[in-house]
Design an enzyme around this catalytic site. Sequence first.
Site, PDB file in Angstrom:
ATOM      1  N   ASP A 350       0.839  -1.194   0.000  1.00  0.00           N
ATOM      2  CA  ASP A 350       0.000   0.000   0.000  1.00  0.00           C
ATOM      3  C   ASP A 350       0.878   1.249   0.000  1.00  0.00           C
ATOM      4  O   ASP A 350       1.848   1.337   0.759  1.00  0.00           O
ATOM      5  CB  ASP A 350      -0.889  -0.028   1.250  1.00  0.00           C
ATOM      6  N   GLU A 386       1.584  -0.540  -4.994  1.00  0.00           N
ATOM      7  CA  GLU A 386       0.635   0.515  -5.314  1.00  0.00           C
ATOM      8  C   GLU A 386       1.493   1.754  -5.521  1.00  0.00           C
ATOM      9  O   GLU A 386       2.015   2.325  -4.551  1.00  0.00           O
ATOM     10  CB  GLU A 386      -0.369   0.743  -4.188  1.00  0.00           C
TER      11      GLU A 386
END
Length: 747
Positions: A350, A386
Site C-alpha cells: 500500500d 501501489e
Amino acid sequence: MRIWPGQPFPLGATWDGAGVNFALFSENATGVDLCLFDAPGDARERVRIPLRERSDQVWHCYLPDVRPGQLYGYRVHGPYAPEQGHRFNAAKLLIDPYAKAVSNTIGWSDALFAYKVGGPKEDLEPNPQEDASGTPKSVVIDSAFTWEDDRPPRTPWNRTVIYEAHVKGMTMQHPDVDPALRGTYLGLASEPIVEHLLSLGVTALELLPVHHFVVDRHLAERGLTNYWGYNSIAFFAPDIRYATEEARYGQQVYEFKTMVKKLHAAGIEVILDVVYNHTGEGNHMGPTLSLRGVDNRAYYRLMPDNPRYYMDFTGTGNSLNMMHPRTIQLIMDSLRYWVTEMHVDGFRFDLAPVLARELYDVNRLSAFFDIIHQDPVLSRVKLIAEPWDIGPGGYQVGNFPVGWAEWNGKYRDCMRRLWRGDRGVVGEVASRLSGSSDIYAWSDRAAYASVNFVTAHDGYTLRDLVSYERKHNDANGEGNRDGHDDNLSRNWGVEGETDDAAVIDRRRRAMRNMLATLAFSQGVPMLSHGDELGRTQRGNNNAYAQDNALSWVDWSLEPWQRELLDFTRRVIALRHVHPVLRRRSFFRGRPVGAAGVKDLTWLRPDAAEMTDRDWHDPDRRALGMLIHGEAADETDERGRPVKGDTMLLLINAGFDAEAFTLPTVASPGVWTKLIDTVDGQVATVDGAAVTVEGFSLMLLRHGVERRMGWTGATAEGAAIVNAATVGGASGLAAAELSLLGLGSVLP
C-alpha cells in the site's frame, strides 16, 4: 518467577520449548517493564518485570516459567518531551511491535492517549491514567504447525490471475459456508469459496490487510469501523477479527496457516495487501499504542525543524521512518516472517512510494528496494506496488525496479474512458492492451510488470461504475465529502438502479466489455471480488467504514448475474488456454516464425494496418488487434516453444456497428468467434467479414477445427476445464470446449 538474562535476538517473544525469550528495541528509552496478564481485559498486570539487560539498544530477558498463550505488554520509561520527538509514558501499556498475535481489539477511552485529552496544552501535558484494560495484549505463541508437504504454487507471473478479496466480506453471506466459519480465515478456505475461485480460473488470492489493525476512535464512536483494515498496529499478527469465536490466545495464527495450506492444496497463491507506510497511531494527537511509546523518534518520520509533528505522506497522520535501520529491520523481519512461517506467496504494498522516501523525494533505488532485491527469501516471492502516495512526486507508475509488478492505474483509467465512450483514446488503448511497454519496458521489466485492473476495493464496483456518475457515500457520515469525485464512470442515462430495459442492457454489456478487455490484455489481470457477480455498493465509492451487507458479497444471484459469472469464467478460461493472450515479453512489431508475419498488427476495420494518421484521429473508436500464433513466447519444461493459435481482438467503442474485414492468415484454418459481448454466441465465421455491433467487443481465433476426442488437448486446458467444472457449473458450452482444444464438435 525466575528471570534470566535472555538474548537480544530474535526480537519479540520467542518460545523455544522450555521458556520464552523477550526482546524489545528502544534506542531512547531509560527503562522497560515487561508486564504479564491473565486475561485480555485485565486492568492490572499480574507481574511486572523491570528489564535489567540491554544489549545494542535491545532490552531483553528470558522467563523459563512462561508458556505459549501468555498475555503480555510493555511499559517503556523515558522523557515525555514532544518538542524533542519523545513521547514516552510508562502509564501506557504497549503492544510489542514484534507480537505474533494480539488478544483483542481496542477499548477506546481517553486513557489510551499519552497526553491529557482536551487539556489546555494539547499534546504537551502527559497523561498519568493507566490504560491496560483498553489496550490489546500481545500473545506468546507456539509456532509449531503441521504443514506436511505444503509448497508454494509459484505460478509464473504470465499465468497469474489475481482475485482481490476481503476475508470477511467474501464469506459473510455465502449460504454454503458453515455459519460458524463465515467471516473468517477458515471460511475463506472452505470448499464453496475454493470451488468458486477455481471455477473462475483464479491463481492468486490477494487479501485486503490482515495485519492486526486499529479502528479509529471517531469511527468506533459512530458505530462504524475500519472495514478495509489499512491501519496496522502489529505487523506480525494476523487480525483476531477474522478468527473463529473459539480462537483465543494465539489460535488465529493456527487458523491463518490452515487457510494458506488449504488454498495451496488447491493451487491458489496467497498475496497479502500490507501497510508498512504508516500505523494506526495517527498524528501527534493520536493514541499511544505501540511504536510511539516504544521509541517515537526511531520509528516515525518527524518534521526536521519541529519533531513534535509528523511528516505525513499517507494522509493518515504519520509515516514510518525508512531512514532508521531498526525500522527497516522491523519491516523486513515482518515480510520474511509471513513468507517463512506463514507461507504466503507475495505482497501488495500500500502506498509503496512512502517506503522509498529516504529523505524527502522518492528514491527509486532506496535502501528498502536494495535490501529486498538481494534478500534470498523476499526476492523470490511476488512483489506488487501501489505506485502512488499523496506526497510530492508521489505518482510513480512505471518507476519501480526490476522484480516488482505495479498496480497500473493508467490501465484502469484508459479502459474506463474507452468503454464510457470518450474520444481520442485508441492510441493509449493499444498500449494498455499490449502490456503498457511505454511504461515498463524502459526499466527492463516484462509485460507482467503491469497488474491490470478496472476496479478495486477503493472506488466503485464494476456494476456501480456503469450505474453511477456521482458518489453516494452518505452512509460514511462525512457529508459525502469522502471518496473520489472523478471516477470516469457513466450511468447510461439514469443515476442508480432502474427498470429501463435499454439502460440495463447497455450497462450489462459495458460490464462484459470491461471483463473481456481485462482478460485479453497482456499483463496480469486482477479482478475485484464480486465483480463477476455484479456486486453493488449502491454508489458508495469509499466503503472503507462499511462492515455490513453494503460491502459484503451477496451470493443470492439473479439470472443475469449467473450469466455474468459464466461469462467471466469463459473469458478467463480462454486467457489460460491461449498463450498469445499472456505473453511474458513485450511485442516487438517484428516478423516471427516461418511465415515472416509480425507478432502483433493493429488493424482498421478494412483490415489495413493502422497508420500514424489513424492513431491521431480523435473520432476513431474501432480497432483490431491481430496476434500471430507464433508470437507465443512460452516454452515447456524442456525449453521447447509452445505454439498458439492466431487471435483477433476487435473493439468497437462507437455506437454504430462496424464491418471488420477479416485479415488473411497464411496458416491453414478457419476463423471462429469465441466471444461476442453482444450475444455471447460461439460460432465459425462464414464470409470474409464480421459485423461488430456498436459498443461491443469480439474475440476470434484462427486455427484448425478440433472435433471429437481429446486429440490436441493440452494438460493445461484440461486443468482449466476441470477447475471450471467444479460443482457442475462451468459456463463452458460443449462448443467452447472444442475451441479450447478439448474435444466435442464445433457448431
